[in-house]
Each structure stands twice: as structure tokens, then as C-alpha cells.
Design a protein around this motif. Structure first.
Motif, PDB file in Angstrom:
ATOM      1  N   THR A 296      -8.596  46.221 -49.365  1.00  0.00           N
ATOM      2  CA  THR A 296      -7.854  46.351 -50.729  1.00  0.00           C
ATOM      3  C   THR A 296      -6.622  47.077 -50.929  1.00  0.00           C
ATOM      4  OG1 THR A 296     -10.435  46.713 -51.407  1.00  0.00           O
ATOM      5  CG2 THR A 296      -8.506  47.272 -53.157  1.00  0.00           C
ATOM      6  N   GLY A 297      -6.308  48.054 -50.230  1.00  0.00           N
ATOM      7  CA  GLY A 297      -4.945  48.737 -50.167  1.00  0.00           C
ATOM      8  C   GLY A 297      -3.838  47.683 -49.503  1.00  0.00           C
ATOM      9  N   PHE A 298      -4.408  47.258 -48.301  1.00  0.00           N
ATOM     10  CA  PHE A 298      -3.434  46.063 -47.704  1.00  0.00           C
ATOM     11  C   PHE A 298      -3.053  45.096 -48.659  1.00  0.00           C
ATOM     12  CE2 PHE A 298      -2.846  43.101 -44.166  1.00  0.00           C
ATOM     13  CZ  PHE A 298      -2.066  43.791 -43.372  1.00  0.00           C
ATOM     14  N   GLN A 299      -4.153  44.626 -49.422  1.00  0.00           N
ATOM     15  CA  GLN A 299      -3.891  43.480 -50.133  1.00  0.00           C
ATOM     16  C   GLN A 299      -3.012  43.816 -51.351  1.00  0.00           C
ATOM     17  OE1 GLN A 299      -5.446  40.096 -50.258  1.00  0.00           O
ATOM     18  NE2 GLN A 299      -4.567  39.533 -51.977  1.00  0.00           N
ATOM     19  N   GLU A 300      -3.138  45.291 -51.921  1.00  0.00           N
ATOM     20  CA  GLU A 300      -2.287  45.508 -53.075  1.00  0.00           C
ATOM     21  C   GLU A 300      -0.676  45.931 -52.557  1.00  0.00           C
ATOM     22  OE1 GLU A 300      -4.073  49.053 -54.332  1.00  0.00           O
ATOM     23  OE2 GLU A 300      -5.904  48.152 -55.167  1.00  0.00           O
ATOM     24  N   ALA A 301      -0.607  46.013 -51.434  1.00  0.00           N
ATOM     25  CA  ALA A 301       0.833  46.302 -50.896  1.00  0.00           C
ATOM     26  C   ALA A 301       1.539  44.863 -50.645  1.00  0.00           C
ATOM     27  CB  ALA A 301       0.658  47.369 -49.744  1.00  0.00           C
ATOM     28  N   ALA A 302       0.973  44.046 -50.538  1.00  0.00           N
ATOM     29  CA  ALA A 302       1.455  42.786 -50.068  1.00  0.00           C
ATOM     30  C   ALA A 302       2.672  41.986 -50.957  1.00  0.00           C
ATOM     31  CB  ALA A 302       0.484  41.832 -49.479  1.00  0.00           C
ATOM     32  N   PRO A 303       2.113  41.963 -52.424  1.00  0.00           N
ATOM     33  CA  PRO A 303       3.074  41.248 -53.311  1.00  0.00           C
ATOM     34  C   PRO A 303       4.468  41.302 -53.171  1.00  0.00           C
ATOM     35  CG  PRO A 303       0.951  41.612 -54.212  1.00  0.00           C
ATOM     36  CD  PRO A 303       1.194  42.502 -52.917  1.00  0.00           C
ATOM     37  N   PRO A 304       5.201  42.524 -53.267  1.00  0.00           N
ATOM     38  CA  PRO A 304       6.387  42.697 -53.184  1.00  0.00           C
ATOM     39  C   PRO A 304       7.342  42.393 -51.806  1.00  0.00           C
ATOM     40  CG  PRO A 304       5.459  44.780 -53.660  1.00  0.00           C
ATOM     41  CD  PRO A 304       4.255  43.839 -53.402  1.00  0.00           C
ATOM     42  N   PHE A 305       6.335  42.208 -50.711  1.00  0.00           N
ATOM     43  CA  PHE A 305       7.128  41.706 -49.487  1.00  0.00           C
ATOM     44  C   PHE A 305       6.889  39.977 -49.242  1.00  0.00           C
ATOM     45  CE2 PHE A 305       6.014  46.149 -49.033  1.00  0.00           C
ATOM     46  CZ  PHE A 305       7.211  46.700 -48.547  1.00  0.00           C
ATOM     47  N   ARG A 306       6.272  39.347 -50.318  1.00  0.00           N
ATOM     48  CA  ARG A 306       6.133  37.847 -50.229  1.00  0.00           C
ATOM     49  C   ARG A 306       7.552  37.304 -49.746  1.00  0.00           C
ATOM     50  NH1 ARG A 306       2.179  33.806 -50.206  1.00  0.00           N
ATOM     51  NH2 ARG A 306       1.187  34.791 -52.275  1.00  0.00           N
ATOM     52  N   GLY A 307       7.332  36.608 -48.629  1.00  0.00           N
ATOM     53  CA  GLY A 307       8.289  35.932 -48.076  1.00  0.00           C
ATOM     54  C   GLY A 307       9.364  36.629 -47.279  1.00  0.00           C
ATOM     55  N   GLU A 308       9.055  38.025 -47.049  1.00  0.00           N
ATOM     56  CA  GLU A 308       9.924  38.947 -46.215  1.00  0.00           C
ATOM     57  C   GLU A 308       9.109  39.419 -45.095  1.00  0.00           C
ATOM     58  OE1 GLU A 308      13.370  42.464 -46.288  1.00  0.00           O
ATOM     59  OE2 GLU A 308      11.893  42.221 -48.141  1.00  0.00           O
ATOM     60  N   VAL A 309       7.701  39.738 -45.310  1.00  0.00           N
ATOM     61  CA  VAL A 309       6.889  40.326 -44.470  1.00  0.00           C
ATOM     62  C   VAL A 309       5.673  39.476 -44.711  1.00  0.00           C
ATOM     63  CG1 VAL A 309       5.665  42.215 -43.431  1.00  0.00           C
ATOM     64  CG2 VAL A 309       7.988  42.426 -44.389  1.00  0.00           C
ATOM     65  N   LEU A 310       4.926  38.982 -43.583  1.00  0.00           N
ATOM     66  CA  LEU A 310       3.711  38.060 -43.751  1.00  0.00           C
ATOM     67  C   LEU A 310       2.470  39.085 -43.473  1.00  0.00           C
ATOM     68  CD1 LEU A 310       2.163  35.684 -44.134  1.00  0.00           C
ATOM     69  CD2 LEU A 310       2.300  34.973 -42.039  1.00  0.00           C
ATOM     70  N   PHE A 311       1.699  39.354 -44.383  1.00  0.00           N
ATOM     71  CA  PHE A 311       0.554  40.226 -44.028  1.00  0.00           C
ATOM     72  C   PHE A 311      -0.689  39.541 -43.271  1.00  0.00           C
ATOM     73  CE2 PHE A 311       1.069  44.335 -46.836  1.00  0.00           C
ATOM     74  CZ  PHE A 311       2.625  44.137 -46.913  1.00  0.00           C
TER      75      PHE A 311
END
Length: 532
Positions: A306-321
Motif C-alpha cells: 500500500t505504501g509502496f504504491q502510494e509513493a509511486a505516482p510522482p516518479f512515473r517515467g523517472e523511477v520504475l517501481f
């Protein structure tokens, strides 16, 4: 990559033909020839078209006929010894079966590359398997198929070549029906359907077979979907639900940029690593990956998603989760990161270009801690982790010196020594094949005080100076200041190695071949290496 998508390259084998028989056979044949009447000289080779599993078998003699008789022809260039070709064969046969009743104008075909080198050279084939698509008998400009090598994807790709690549939408009902029909739907909103941007859009639609495409110029659809200028919109049934790509009014639409946008935004914010997703993960061209290692059989581990998913949006395209399940078939991933399953749950950040890996500064895995970790790595606040084995007590007692991360700099960049290093992986086939030659080389130069022959296991030791991407990699570090490095790319035999060392690190002239020899797999480097 294999962390899945790293590939293995294979050296082409030359076949020698022998004659079987007993003594006296040649004389008996000569006697029979003397008795037999003179035979007519053979005619020209046949251009007959034969099939195997609904696939045409082509040679240099019937290739032209196949182009004449079939308006659309997809040709696979393969090698009998190629591992990838063998794995692909059932999928290619399935694709041929699916297309059997589609159109007589369309046909799948195959060419045995090593047996038909004239065709290989003519069409610039540099690896196996390779697919070339021929249309309207045009032999000079085939289109290369680079899509997923699965039956359904091959069929979809071909159908888009034969028919419209995208559906024109006139009404809200048509648009809604298309959007609802698939998980990924791309709609181009263009005020002028004759504009060059529209042509670029359709060209992308022909190749992106994992998405469905539509387009419209209807003002009511612009208004319905909140679009005011030419825009490409990706509708998806997950994550953000939609991603917009406004067309630059001055620069227009570029195929490379839009393709990258679609790849990045068609991926889930958090990708689970497995055999099915690995090619997409590494094909996204996102160099930074944040990897969460968890045991999916344990509830406390799964709750961390859940927390991992919540952190992902701002890094879309720069960091792949990415999530790696340590309870799954991912031992090779753990080995690559130098980890074991008991260390989960934990995070690792890796740049897949430099292969530099970063460890979190806290064991906490929350949206806030994950965000901070990403930001700190990207800003340079966190230093990469460099693995190293312990220095063996007898590392310099044998002809081949054993280097590890902790003693590499001291030995390789010793200004009084010429150091020749083999970077290898214990599982690498090519490394094993040249192991004895490397031992022989070290034995030959063991009494030369200014020459050191060494080796380093790159799977257990990482270096700050440079990244080793394939095995074996051979590098020469000449004596003197300046930390010079020369990569050795010539023949791997004792004689050539010796000439190289005796000439002070000057590469011998490579032997030239009249015909290039294609290699197996997608990586067409002239070096035959096993990659990570």
C-alpha cells in the motif's frame, strides 16, 4: 537481461561434411559410372514452394516466386542451432495456423540463415531470429518486425499492416464502445486528419500491437473528453485511468517521443517481476528501478504494498517501481543483488545502465520513507553499494592473480605493472571455455615482473571505476600514470593474447571475413558474451 531479459549470444558453428564408406567404394563407383550411359546435365534449381506447418520454406531459388505469389509475406530468418529460434517455433506455427484462412495474399515463411547466406547478406540479417515483412513484391525495403514474438501479437501486427491500424470515431457511442472494449485504448484527437501528425500516429498504431487505437476530428468528442488542442489520450482500466499527451504546436508529433510516452504510461505504477513482465520492464527504457523484495505468502509483507504504491505516482517515467516475490521463482534476481530471501522485506534502488545499486538508510517501508529514499538517490545524497568478496590470503600465489573489489584499484592501477584482467561470471559458458587458455597465458608470463594476469568474479564484486556488462570482458591496464584502460576485443587464443602483451597492449588486426556471421538473439554485438 535475464534478470530475465539479459540475453545469451551463441557462436555460429561451421559444419564439416564427411564421406562414409569402406575402402574400394570409390573404385566401385567409378566402374559403375563407366558402365552407365551418360546422364543429362542437371537443370536449374527448382523454385517450387514447399510448406511446413503452414509456413513456406524459402531459399534463394524460390524467394522471388514467393514474393510474386503472395502480396504480404512475413519471413523469419532462423538458425537450426539457435535456442531462441527453437523456443519460437511453436508460436510461429500457431500464428501461421491462425492466419491460414485469413487471406491468400498473406503468408508466413522461414529461411534457414546459415544455409542461405546470400539471402542473409542481401537483407542485412545480423541476428537470429529476425523477421522481415515484404509487401507488394518489394524486395529492397522490407519492414522489420520487432514486436512480441508470440502468436497472437504476430497476427495482430500483420492485420494492422493489412487493414486500418486505427478506428475512426464519429460519435460518443463509438468512442465509449472502443474505450470499454480493452484495458488499453489510445485515441488521437486531431483537428486536421490530413496533417502529418496523423500519419505519425497511424505509424505508431501499426506497431503497438498491445494497444487498441482510434482517432477523431469531431468537435463534440473533443468537448466530451476535455480536449482543446491536438492530443493523444491513453485510456486505461488501472492506476490513473488516463494519460494525456498534448501535441507540441511548433514541433508536432514525433514517433519516438509518443512511443516512449505510451510505453511508460501503459505500465502499472507498480510492476510485479516475473517471466511475463520482465521484457516490458526492461523495454520501458526507464533506467532507475526501485525494487521491493517481499514474501507474498506473508500478510505483513503484502501490507507494505500500500505504501509502496502510494509513493509511486510522482516518479512515473523517472523511477520504475518493481515488486519481487522472494517466495516465487526469483532466485536469480536475489543472486544478482547479492541477497537471500531472509532479508525481505527490503528495498533496493538500481540504475540498470550503470548497474549501481543503493541501499535504504532505514528499514521502515512506508510511503514517506520510500519517497525520501528515491529523492535522496536521485539527488546524489546516497552513495552506491559496491559489493566485494574478502581478499583471499593466497590471491597472488598462483599464476592467475585473484582480484576482488577491495584490492582491484591497488593492483589494476599499479603504475609499475601492466595488468591484464578477465572479468567473468562463474556460470558463463564462454568464460569456462577460455579458462584454460587464461591459465596458460598466466603460466607463460609468470616470470615477467611487469606483467600481471588476473581475474575478477563480476557477479560478486562491483567496481566504482566502470561497469562490466557482459562476460567475459577483458581489459588491459598499462603501466604508467593516467589510469588508462584498453578493452581487448580480439581473438581469445594464447598466440593472440601473447602478441597483444608483447606489443604493449596494441590490439592485433582482426581477421576479416567476407561474409558477416549472424549471432543468436536480439543483441547483435560482435563480441560473443554471456550477459547478466
Amino acid at each position: 537481461m535475464r534478470l530475465h531479459s539479459f540475453l545469451l549470444l551463441f557462436l555460429l558453428t561451421a559444419w564439416a561434411w564427411g564421406l562414409d564408406g569402406e575402402e574400394g567404394v570409390e573404385e566401385e563407383e567409378e566402374e559403375e559410372e563407366a558402365k552407365a550411359p551418360e546422364e543429362a546435365s542437371p537443370g536449374p534449381p527448382s523454385d517450387e514452394l514447399l510448406e511446413e506447418d503452414n509456413i513456406l520454406v524459402l531459399t534463394q531459388h524460390n524467394f522471388a516466386r514467393a514474393l510474386r505469389e503472395h502480396r504480404y509475406l512475413l519471413v523469419e530468418f532462423y538458425a537450426p542451432w539457435c535456442k531462441h529460434c527453437k523456443a519460437l517455433a511453436p508460436e510461429y506455427a500457431k500464428a501461421a495456423s491462425l492466419l491460414k484462412n485469413e487471406s491468400s495474399e498473406l503468408k508466413l515463411a522461414k529461411v534457414d540463415g546459415p544455409a542461405e547466406m546470400k539471402l542473409v547478406v542481401e537483407f542485412g540479417v545480423t541476428g537470429y531470429p529476425v523477421f522481415k515483412f515484404f509487401q507488394d513484391g518489394n524486395r529492397s525495403q522490407p519492414v522489420e518486425f520487432t514486436g512480441p514474438q508470440e502468436a497472437e501479437s504476430i497476427v495482430r501486427w500483420l492485420k494492422r499492416r493489412l487493414g486500418p491500424a486505427a478506428t475512426q470515431l464519429e460519435t460518443e457511442a463509438e468512442a465509449r464502445q472502443l474505450i470499454d472494449s480493452q484495458d488499453l485504448v489510445v485515441i488521437g484527437f486531431f483537428k486536421d486528419l490530413q496533417d502529418e501528425d496523423m500519419a505519425v500516429f497511424l505509424a505508431i498504431a501499426k506497431d503497438a500491437v498491445d494497444m487498441t487505437f482510434g482517432f477523431t476530428d469531431r468537435p463534440e468528442l473533443f468537448q466530451k473528453y476535455g480536449v482543446s488542442q491536438d492530443t493523444v489520450v491513453l485510456f486505461k482500466k488501472f492506476d490513473e485511468g488516463r494519460a494525456d499527451y498534448p501535441v507540441d504546436e511548433e514541433l508536432g508529433l514525433t514517433q519516438a517521443d509518443l512511443s516512449h510516452f505510451l510505453v511508460v504510461h501503459s505500465m502499472h505504477l507498480v510492476m510485479e517481476f516475473n517471466r511475463q513482465t520482465s521484457s516490458k520492464i526492461f523495454g520501458a527504457r526507464i533506467l532507475n528501478h526501485l525494487v521491493l523484495f517481499i514474501n507474498q505468502t506473508l500478510t505483513p509483507h503484502k501490507e507494505l504494498l500500500t505504501g509502496f504504491q502510494e509513493a509511486a505516482p510522482p516518479f512515473r517515467g523517472e523511477v520504475l517501481f518493481v515488486v519481487v516475490d522472494v517466495a516465487g521463482e526469483n532466485d536469480h534476481v536475489l543472486q544478482y543483488f547479492g541477497m537471500n530471501a531472509t532479508e525481505a522485506p527490503t528495498l533496493r534502488f538500481i540504475n540498470i545502465d550503470t548497474t549501481k545499486k543503493y541501499l535504504p538508510t532505514t528499514e521502515e517501508i512506508t510511503a514517506a520513507s520510500v519517497t525520501t529514499f528515491c529523492q535522496d538517490v536521485l539527488s546524489g545524497k546516497v552513495k552506491p553499494q559496491l559489493r566485494s568478496q574478502a581478499i583471499p590470503p593466497d590471491w597472488d600465489q598462483k599464476p592467475v592473480k585473484v582480484l576482488v573489489g577491495k584490492n582491484f584499484e591497488q593492483v589494476a592501477f599499479d603504475e609499475s605493472k601492466n595488468v591484464f584482467v578477465k572479468f567473468y561470471a562463474p556460470w558463463c559458458t564462454h568464460c569456462k571455455e577460455m579458462a584454460q587458455t587464461w591459465e596458460d597465458l598466466a603460466e607463460k608470463y609468470k616470470d615477467h615482473e611487469d606483467i600481471i594476469i588476473a581475474e575478477l568474479d563480476s557477479t560478486a564484486n562491483e567496481l566504482e571505476a566502470f561497469t562490466v556488462r557482459g562476460f567475459p570482458t577483458l581489459k588491459y591496464f598499462p603501466a604508467g600514470p593516467g589510469r588508462k584502460v584498453i578493452e581487448y576485443k580480439s581473438a581469445r587464443d594464447l598466440e593472440t593474447f601473447s602478441k597483444f602483451l608483447d606489443n604493449g597492449g596494441v590490439l592485433p588486426e582482426p581477421e576479416k571475413s567476407e561474409v558477416p556471421i549472424p549471432e543468436a538473439g536480439a543483441n547483435n554485438s560482435k563480441e560473443h558474451k554471456d550477459e547478466l
